[in-house]
Write an enzyme that holds these catalytic residues in place. Structure first.
Site, short mmCIF file in Angstrom:
data_model
loop_
_atom_site.label_atom_id
_atom_site.label_comp_id
_atom_site.label_asym_id
_atom_site.label_seq_id
_atom_site.Cartn_x
_atom_site.Cartn_y
_atom_site.Cartn_z
N LYS A 214 0.85 -1.19 0.00
CA LYS A 214 0.00 0.00 0.00
C LYS A 214 0.89 1.24 0.00
CE LYS A 214 -1.83 2.80 2.77
NZ LYS A 214 -1.72 3.90 1.79
N VAL A 271 0.20 6.04 13.53
CA VAL A 271 -0.40 5.04 12.64
C VAL A 271 0.13 3.65 13.00
CG1 VAL A 271 -0.48 4.21 10.24
CG2 VAL A 271 -0.85 6.63 10.73
N GLU A 295 9.34 1.28 11.26
CA GLU A 295 10.27 2.39 11.51
C GLU A 295 9.42 3.65 11.45
OE1 GLU A 295 13.06 1.69 12.63
OE2 GLU A 295 13.07 -0.41 12.06
N CYS A 329 12.77 11.50 8.38
CA CYS A 329 12.58 11.01 9.75
C CYS A 329 13.82 11.37 10.57
CB CYS A 329 12.35 9.52 9.74
SG CYS A 329 13.58 8.64 8.78
N GLU A 427 7.47 15.75 16.97
CA GLU A 427 7.88 15.69 15.56
C GLU A 427 7.00 16.66 14.75
OE1 GLU A 427 7.01 12.25 12.89
OE2 GLU A 427 9.16 12.30 12.45
#
Ligand code: NAD
Length: 544
Positions: A214, A271, A295, A329, A427
């Site tokens: 996906k 998520v 990750e 990230c 973040e």
């Protein structure tokens, strides 16, 4: 040579092309950018090797020019997701029993295609789809992905050789069969790296697994071209099924399927946590305990010691925080700088950041481009506006933004009195660097603050001239990051050199681009063959 199997070529990192004025690669890339900008691509689902056009279409736009449509994406419904799972399960037998070197050859071929005829196409699509500069696209969608494919084939070979048990006692023969997982692997990928998008489904496939991929709703074009590339390299039908679709629907359908064997995820922490909970709630219905590899987010730091290389620190702050608009990230998003160092670098830092050019990546003079979408733009702007209102914060660069054409935000630096202010801890995933200036004498205490401020532990750097101070930082920050840098920016990990991943809220630390990751996708069977089995069930000690 192992069991008459030829050893694959020794992997080396793909050299990064420079795209200098007049270079061949620059001419080719510019031509490809013009070509791709002039078309609207129809993107289907790809199930069992067949293109499926559902007519439930969403448009993909350029983040730096959001009225410019680059693709129409045919979204999967529940039927397509179920068909994709079936296709993966049907392909499992032949793919999982194919000799590993035949599977590996497909991905070595893919790496050569990407190195050659596909390079400009994939880089251009990453530039217009995810708003990367040519350099950021080159290090991601070309070099890193070529490296993933080359090195993973080598690591697979080592796993198939090394997992053989070394001893067999007399009268028996022991062995280990390195099987892939039973079922399908669900790969869920982020927008920000094309290399990660292709690596997640392909690294599990190298180990014999089949699955559903996906892609992110913000990288359909580049990801679709990567799917085509893998098929051109000889990937058999059904091994990877490409399913653009509504995240919650695709997620619910895959996570509740009894044959879910693994999740290979990269994306945000929230998520991933939700997916893990969904799996836990459904465990009784699953045949196996799925491997869950994720990750996730980061709040990556730079700590400077009073004695450090100030020019190198300034460059690390700028490149680490603002390249690709801070949407890595690993981007440096908080820094702890001693007063004396800050006093001597501040003016130059502000002057340099003011020179950063922001705009369309097709214009190669831009150092930065747009952030990915409206949702992200609004989220970042929220942090900037709150900091402007806060008396404990000083916005010393940037702080301006404009989404009339594209989602542009100037590189922003917030100096925070409170080292635990929200922008020092959360973040933001945008071009925002928060800096806390600390008294020179307080180095050891600031290391504790750094360790305890955020829930994440992905990457971090120490800038210090003396080895003792480096060692002090390494000890205090031992669990604060999965990738640690000494006198370097905390971004830019290279496959085969710095295996990548973090712990705490940043993920399961299964180190993409290393054998540790590939080991998660196998489930060995230990086999013992006895040549002289006993014919009597009693034991000697039972006798009087
Ligand atoms: P995201 O979490 O919004 O999306 C990631 C993927 O999850 C997308 O494909 C999305 O559609 C999918 N998704 C969302 N909800 C879902 C659901 N309910 N079920 C199934 N799938 C679902 O992340 P993003 O914005 O694409 O990427 C940015 C994030 O990724 C940042 O947090 C960044 O730190 C992280 N990231 C981490 C690494 C790493 O190696 N640690 C690398 C790259 C990005």
């Amino acid at each position: 040579m192992v069991n008459n199997v030829p050893t694959p070529p020794t992997p080396v990192n793909e050299p990064v092309l420079g795209y200098l004025p007049g270079s061949k690669e620059r001419t080719e890339l510019k031509a490809e950018l013009s070509r791709q900008s002039a078309q609207v691509v129809e993107i289907p689902c790809i199930i069992n090797g067949v293109e499926v056009y559902t007519d439930n279409v969403v448009e993909q736009v350029m983040p730096h020019n959001h009225s410019h449509v680059i693709a129409r994406v045919h979204m999967a419904g529940e039927k397509e997701v179920t068909d994709a799972i079936e296709a993966a399960l049907n392909a499992h037998d032949s793919w999982s029993t194919m000799p590993w070197e035949a599977r590996g050859a497909i991905f070595l071929k893919a790496s050569e295609l990407l190195r050659g005829e596909y390079r400009a196409k994939i880089n251009a699509s990453t530039m217009i789809n995810q708003s990367k500069t040519c350099h950021q696209a080159e290090i991601d969608s070309a070099c890193e992905l070529i490296d993933f494919w080359r090195f993973n084939v080598q690591y697979a070979r080592e796993i198939y050789e090394d997992l053989q048990p070394p001893v067999s006692s007399s009268g028996m023969w022991n062995s280990s069969e390195v099987r892939p997982l039973e079922g399908f692997v669900f790969s869920v990928t982020p927008f920000n790296f094309s290399s990660i998008a292709a690596n997640l489904p392909s690294s599990t496939a190298i180990m014999g697994n089949t699955g559903v991929w996906k892609p992110s709703r913000n990288s359909y074009l580049s990801n679709y071209y990567l799917m085509q590339l893998m098929m051109d390299a000889g990937l058999p039908d059904g091994v990877i099924n490409f399913i653009p679709g509504k995240a919650s629907m695709v997620g619910d359908t895959c996570l509740s399927h009894p044959m879910l064997a693994g999740i290979h995820f990269t994306g945000s922490t929230s998520v991933f946590r939700q997916m893990w909970k969904d799996v836990a709630n459904n465990l009784e219905n699953l045949r196996s305990y799925p491997r869950i590899v994720g990750e996730t987010g980061g709040k990556d730091f730079i700590v400077a010691h009073p004695k450090c290389d100030k020019e190198a620190l300034t460059v690390a702050l700028i490149r680490g925080a603002f390249e690709f608009q801070g949407q890595k990230c690993s981007a440096a998003s908080r820094a702890y700088i001693p007063e004396s160092v800050w006093e001597s670098i501040k003016d130059n830092y502000v002057e340099q950041v003011a020179k950063i050019t922001v705009g369309d990546p097709k214009d190669f003079s831009n150092f930065m481009s747009a952030v990915i979408d409206k949702k992200s733009f609004d989220n970042i702007v929220g942090y900037i506006e709150r900091a402007k209102q806060d008396t404990g914060c000083d916005v010393i660069t940037g702080g301006t933004y404009d989404d009339s054409t594209g989602y542009f935000i100037r590189p922003t630096t917030i100096v925070c009195n409170d080292p635990r202010y929200e922008s020092m801890a959360e973040e933001i995933f945008g071009p925002v660097l928060s800096i806390h200036v600390y008294p020179d004498y307080d180095f050891e205490n600031i290391l504790k603050v750094c360790d305890s401020t955020s829930e994440y532990a992905l990457t971090g750097s120490i800038f210090a001239a003396n080895r003792e101070d480096v060692l002090t930082a390494m000890a205090a920050l031992r669990y604060s990051s999965g990738n640690f840098y000494i006198n370097d920016k905390p971004t830019g990990a290279v496959v085969g050199q710095q295996p990548f991943g973090g712990a705490r809220g940043s993920g399961t630390n299964d180190k993409a681009g290393s054998p540790l990751n590939l080991l998660r996708w196998v489930s060995p069977r230990s086999i013992k063959e006895t040549f002289a089995p006993p014919h009597e069930w009693t034991y000697g000690f039972l006798k009087e």
